[in-house]
Design an enzyme around this catalytic site. Structure first.
Site, PDB file in Angstrom:
ATOM      1  N   GLU A  61     -19.407  -6.433 -59.131  1.00 29.96           N
ATOM      2  CA  GLU A  61     -18.269  -6.779 -59.971  1.00 29.96           C
ATOM      3  C   GLU A  61     -17.522  -5.550 -60.474  1.00 29.96           C
ATOM      4  OE1 GLU A  61     -20.604 -10.337 -59.506  1.00 29.96           O
ATOM      5  OE2 GLU A  61     -21.154  -8.268 -60.036  1.00 29.96           O
ATOM      6  N   HIS A 130     -26.028 -18.929 -66.642  1.00 30.53           N
ATOM      7  CA  HIS A 130     -24.804 -19.205 -65.894  1.00 30.53           C
ATOM      8  C   HIS A 130     -23.921 -20.238 -66.582  1.00 30.53           C
ATOM      9  CE1 HIS A 130     -27.457 -17.422 -62.872  1.00 30.53           C
ATOM     10  NE2 HIS A 130     -26.378 -17.107 -62.203  1.00 30.53           N
TER      11      HIS A 130
END
Length: 325
Positions: A61, A130
């Site tokens: 990322e 998540h």
């Protein structure tokens, strides 16, 4: 005229329109191409626009958000997708220390017209690592614009003005809404990314929500209407800069406020909204401000526990009734 569509299809329509309308626009992220996106939002776009415009990236990322910043500085209009909001923390240095600060630190010479799309929130049993609702963290950062679309029209129409913004824009897409349906105007185009929106008018109590909490607020308003309580529902839509004027105007009409937020209560968007109304609209209130927020626990995996940890319609209705007294 309107068409019934899913949020997933509305987001995809926004991507397709932006890619078709400007050759500088490209999409990149993990699995956005051949796989069609982790939540199938970009499905079919690789075949339509090719690998130069729809770019699969390595699992880093920090690297691909940094590449997006560089592309934006170089004149491109990148759309970076981070798979889920928890992974955005791996790019927080790039977002906070680079994208958000370069315009200021360069004396206005280096704009960063970057859009970062971030699936967020609960609703799919993705468990504690998540299912975060971290929009409020990013709304804390000067130099960013933070959007939280909660209608199909916003899902499609927020992307174009976000790409035109000289500042970096984060668009938080509620995971739990992807598969749900709503009405999309056939003639819809770019939408306002500056102001909140009143989704339902009312006179007795103001319910404020955003993203995944807006459907809960609307359902609560419908239930309250059965008891002849007219709840006004305000969709924040834009978390930074926060449109406090629309909320304050609503409170002046209803004199009561309930804020609904899937995020943890401490340090949340709900806290910011409550603080601003207390600072600037205290004498318009006829009752204490109510907040209905997610339980302050890591979100559980079992469906019944996940649902128990989130604001329920009954919780919002009860808060509104307390406010009305």
């Amino acid at each position: 005229m309107t068409t019934t569509t899913t949020f997933r299809e509305a987001f995809r329509a926004g991507l397709r329109e932006s890619l078709s309308g400007d050759e500088r626009v490209f999409l990149m992220g993990e699995d956005v191409g051949r796989y069609g996106g982790c939540f199938a939002v970009s499905q079919g776009l690789l075949e339509e626009f090719g690998p130069e415009r729809i770019r699969d990236t390595p699992l880093s990322e920090s690297a691909f958000v940094g590449a997006g910043i560089g592309a934006a500085l170089g004149g491109m209009r990148p759309i970076v997708e981070i798979m889920t909001v928890n992974f955005s923390l791996l790019a927080l240095d790039q977002i906070l220390n680079n994208a958000a600060t370069l315009l200021h630190m360069s004396g206005g010479q280096l704009a960063v017209p970057l859009v970062v799309r971030i699936p967020t929130g609960p609703g799919r049993q993705l468990a504690a690592q998540h299912s975060h609702t971290l929009e409020g963290w990013y709304a804390h950062i000067p130099g960013l614009r933070v959007l939280a679309p909660a209608t199909p029209a916003d899902a499609r129409g927020m992307l174009a003005p976000a790409l035109a913004d000289p500042d970096p824009v984060l668009i938080f897409e509620q995971i739990g809404l992807y598969g749900t349906s709503g009405e999309l105007p056939d003639d819809g185009g770019p939408v306002d990314i500056t102001h909140a929106a009143v989704r339902r008018p009312g006179t007795d109590v103001t319910l404020v929500g955003y993203g995944g909490s807006l459907p809960t607020a609307l359902a609560a308003a419908e239930e309250l209407a059965a008891d002849r309580v007219a709840a006004e529902v305000v969709d924040l839509r834009v978390l930074r800069p926060l449109d406090e004027a629309t909320v304050l105007d609503s409170v002046r009409r209803t004199h009561r406020l309930v804020v609904v937020d899937n995020a943890w209560r401490s340090g949340s968007i709900s806290a910011e909204v409550a603080a601003r109304v207390a600072e600037k609209g205290l004498y318009d209130l006829d009752a204490p401000i109510e907040r209905v927020c997610g339980a302050e626990v890591p979100l559980p995996y079992p469906r019944h526990l996940e649902e128990a940890a989130l604001p329920a319609v009954a919780d919002v209705v009860a808060a509104a009734r307390r406010a009305i007294g």
